[in-house]
Design an enzyme around this catalytic site. Structure first.
Site, PDB file in Angstrom:
ATOM      1  N   SER A 161       3.529  18.691  -4.407  1.00 39.30           N
ATOM      2  CA  SER A 161       1.950  18.608  -4.879  1.00 39.30           C
ATOM      3  C   SER A 161       2.512  17.265  -6.039  1.00 39.30           C
ATOM      4  CB  SER A 161       1.376  19.517  -5.129  1.00 39.30           C
ATOM      5  OG  SER A 161       1.102  20.598  -4.029  1.00 39.30           O
ATOM      6  N   LYS A 199       0.442  14.284  -6.767  1.00 38.57           N
ATOM      7  CA  LYS A 199      -0.665  14.315  -6.910  1.00 38.57           C
ATOM      8  C   LYS A 199      -0.800  13.758  -7.994  1.00 38.57           C
ATOM      9  CE  LYS A 199      -2.070  18.286  -3.234  1.00 38.57           C
ATOM     10  NZ  LYS A 199      -1.956  19.687  -3.835  1.00 38.57           N
ATOM     11  N   TYR A 218      -2.212  10.981   2.949  1.00 37.09           N
ATOM     12  CA  TYR A 218      -1.679  12.560   1.761  1.00 37.09           C
ATOM     13  C   TYR A 218      -0.532  13.288   2.529  1.00 37.09           C
ATOM     14  CZ  TYR A 218      -1.911  17.470   0.446  1.00 37.09           C
ATOM     15  OH  TYR A 218      -1.777  18.656  -0.601  1.00 37.09           O
ATOM     16  N   TYR A 256      -1.713  25.518 -10.038  1.00 37.36           N
ATOM     17  CA  TYR A 256      -2.891  26.392  -9.039  1.00 37.36           C
ATOM     18  C   TYR A 256      -3.607  27.704  -9.536  1.00 37.36           C
ATOM     19  CZ  TYR A 256      -0.068  23.780  -5.359  1.00 37.36           C
ATOM     20  OH  TYR A 256       0.649  22.443  -4.706  1.00 37.36           O
ATOM     21  N   VAL A 311       5.083  22.520  -3.918  1.00 33.98           N
ATOM     22  CA  VAL A 311       5.821  24.328  -3.433  1.00 33.98           C
ATOM     23  C   VAL A 311       7.414  23.728  -2.663  1.00 33.98           C
ATOM     24  CG1 VAL A 311       5.343  22.640  -0.743  1.00 33.98           C
ATOM     25  CG2 VAL A 311       4.274  25.904  -1.341  1.00 33.98           C
TER      26      VAL A 311
END
Lengths: 314, 314, 314, 314
Positions: free
Chosen positions: B69, B72, B196, B248, B266
């Site tokens: 992530s 991102k 993605y 998160y 992660v």
């Protein structure tokens, strides 16, 4: 980035005032209690107090208004003084991600509020401050704390606002009873709400409020007296909480556009901290869809642009 | 606060490494795909790159890992380059306040993801980047962008990770189909997910990652080449998004303890930005209950304390 | 299917009692108030009263117990008598699909309870019955209604239960305040809760309860006196509500296994209606995971099998 | 209550048709796929088939329409035939209490659908029927089952509807992928959805549908052939599920007003069972706010009043 000393803050505030004046009255004034509904929507004040003693202000910056949820920054400060990091057993520190007084998350998370700035969290903070005291004592303590921080004995609670909050605060009563049903309040619901409704009813002007918040911009020391209010570390942490959780479900937006820690109130006030630089307060009663002052947010975005003040880069 | 120049960053990293070594292996390694489950849980690397060219590193800082992530941040940067502020019509910028890939909020808010860093939001960003291109072209563009930022041609996608993500990505497929059912994706679900899954499978070392993020610490300019990647204003805004939404449902906690914008993955990596100072990357596969690297978070908290780096005050 | 006349109901009840006796004490007795927590978990009573006058009973069928939520059937009947179909402006009639006193749905649906049998809905019904009366008058009216239906002047409220409910009813207080905050209660919260807590504290035996419910099995007419309590149409509608909403989040399960309209209470009682045949009451304090009497539900399933009574086919 | 034999069902249907004719076209025709959107909103058909062989029909009762979710009653019957009570390990039997294809509850309950009649539950049922078979085989089996029940070889799947469902079924694809992510599907998502989309695309007339449902009114035996389709007990249980869960979030309302087990479809059809009496089908494409046929629901309420058919009392 311009040097803080070199900035003509008064000129910047004057410019902001002039630019926003045509829009005064925009937004929706809080009308859930009569004393707030009666406020002139065209009111607009702004004050900046720097850590080296400059003060600039504009408009209705000397007129007291209902600080409402901005008081939660100061009750959090008091609760941390009394209980330290133990307060996090009782309240979280994550953004809530939903409407500011939603009861849903409370149900999902067993009655533990997400953070100290949503209503449920601030009610929990009131419960924590009450430890060993009567509501009257605690309310007095909060007012004295505000006077001390702002170095101004004129700060007081607006009794009409406090009464109205109590008379119509069914949702906050629901939140408190709900938390009590999970065993998460130590004191009677009425005592806890008594403290909560009163600290939300404190009236302060922009100048007073900016002064009161200055310790958060100055590593925990209030430059007015040189007293240490909180440790350097704690000042940073309170700023972190303001940045992530200070504007209900508009906190991300505020960080994006203004880039400074802040706390808004439904009375139309916003307190903002520029670490190492200044404390800023703005007041304009009309609210945006997230319940934050519409023109106040814009004024702060303009100030941040003009001064270059941002925690996210020069 | 110590001057950045005067800090012995290598000594600080060495101390952190020594202090945390006994705890290596703590936390829960992501096991939803075999290539991640196989990673040695005792891996630990950390790198700091300052805007004035210092590099300090420790442990496995040169070993590539799956950035997941963290990618991102860079696809968001690309999407803003292509679409500017228009991307906010498609994705919000508020913290999500719930588990990182929860589908609930998406239902409540008509298929519009809360922010670009939750899975649904990053899938939307992939859809935005696809405009006018094939998945293959866009995947190539992302990899080239990472190589350019890190000034390192060795960066590549781990094909085993990309395949595993695609083979087991039912939840992301659910999210994409769900958004499609609300009319919120412009391209076929398989194309969007192809982009993605591939950008999440990029492998980089801590040193490469810290270099790639340096433009965010340096007002949008990558000091390695002197090129402007984004405007000063946009760099601040991306930092703001990282701070409020980067971890998160542990974003508030990270802001409280570390006090710097960051983005976790992660795979156990975290990229952190100290505006005006440095870019930092850490890698330790064991995750805490919020899905963020357990030792990585601790290492960053120690680094912040030792350096005094914090956006919330000196 | 056996003819109702031909059934030896006493033999069936005796068989059920014998079969379930080894399991008496199973389930979890409600312990949120001391008067309920003190109940002997091995109590078990069951009574059947047919529309043609047969009465069969077994075990502790003559011992009064706290009927709790079963009272909601009767307050609904009173409210429909006072306000007719207008009550549906204030409360829905759909199954709640979540825990019995959850506040979440109330938030999502603007303070309108899903049905009259969840706590929020029954509190609304109390508000409706209060129209033009004092709490004391209304509580008296409810007790008289129960005595009239059961043809038994000995029915009364257990004052210890009513006091305990009031002293610990924080969740119900939260629900009432919450609805009040949406403007959905006409009377003061304390008055409404006063009525609610008292009708939940009515104590009745299985025989009394089965008699009181008989009008619902007999097209609205109570065979004991020949009086029409409600119209034929309304009796069917109340039965429909019991079937779809009578057992919290176990209503579907109860319909599946027992196949008869019913209403359970946290005191361990269940009232069941076999239209055209009989009214049945069972009492066993141990509850299953849905908050319904564990052995009571099993006893009713056995009775339905032995008698062939079911609304879903012969 | 009038005797079933003595009722002039044809006259009753004629009266209903006459009474509702001025309102034909009311409600909102499903428009999510073109083949449904093109249906003439003024279509109206109704058929009653009694267990003793009477058939009455009116309007467009002989014209096939897309039965959509009504098919779920029959796939549930097949799944129970293959797996018995074991199906309840995979799907619940409680009303859903929210919009018919909401994904929220699925998240909260770990991917286990609330009941077999919401989309997620019916997709699970498709997965269960697939055990050991190809999608093609299972689709063939479902069609043969419908033909057998209705005793009519003309029943078939509408290929245009099946194609449209598959091409636009993003939400169902999201649901299936979501359940797969929880490990709750045994077969590939495309296979499961293939079965689901095809059985929803079966076209039948009111007369065919009423015939097909007759076994549920007749203790599991289809009077047309005398064959036992399911046991007496299972017929009752399927009726119970239809009553509590058959009409999405309007199930309570349907039970209240009609008082008979039923299942509606988004094509405007409703199948209703009067146990021991008859099977009824109605078709009118305009839907109410819960997604159930508006005039169809009214027609059934009128029928129930005229015939006295109700499971809740004579």
């Amino acid at each position: 980035m311009p040097d803080s000393q070199a900035l003509d803050l008064q000129a910047i505030l004057d410019d902001i005032y002039t630019a926003l004046s045509p829009r005064r009255g925009e937004g929706k004034v809080a009308d859930y209690i009569p004393p707030l509904a009666r406020i002139d929507p065209k009111k607009f004040g702004m004050a900046v107090v720097t850590i080296d003693g400059q003060v600039a202000s504009v408009g209705d910056a000397a007129e007291p208004f209902s600080i409402q949820s901005i008081s939660k920054v100061f009750t959090l400060t008091l609760a941390m003084g009394k209980h330290g990091e133990n307060i996090w057993r009782r309240v979280g520190r994550e953004p809530s991600g939903s409407a500011f007084n939603s009861i849903v998350q409370l149900e999902q998370e067993g009655g533990k509020p997400r953070n100290p700035f949503i209503n449920a969290g601030a009610i929990t903070i009131s419960d924590l401050i009450l430890a060993g005291h009567t509501p009257r004592e605690v309310i007095g303590e909060i007012v004295r704390f505000m006077r001390y921080l702002a170095n101004d004995e004129d700060i007081a609670i607006d009794p009409a606002v406090a009464r109205s909050e109590a008379a119509t605060g069914f949702r906050n009563s629901a939140l408190a009873n709900f938390m009590r049903s999970f065993g998460r309040l130590d004191h009677p619901v009425e005592h806890v709400l008594g403290v909560y409704f009163h600290h939300c009813a404190i009236a302060m002007s922009c100048v007073q409020l900016a002064r009161a918040g200055l310790f958060l911009a100055n590593a925990g020391v209030t430059p007015l007296s040189g007293h240490t209010v909180v440790s350097r570390e704690r000042a940073k942490r309170i700023n972190a909480l303001m940045l992530t959780c200070g504007h209900y479900d508009g906190s991300g937006d505020f960080a994006y556009h203004v880039g400074l820690p802040g706390k808004s109130g439904v009375g139309g006030g916003i307190l903002v901290v520029a670490p190492g630089k200044a404390s800023i307060a703005v007041w304009s009663p009309g609210l945006n869809h997230n319940g934050n002052s519409l023109l106040g947010s814009l004024a702060l975005e303009m100030l941040a642009q003009r001064t270059g003040w941002s925690v996210f880069g020069a």
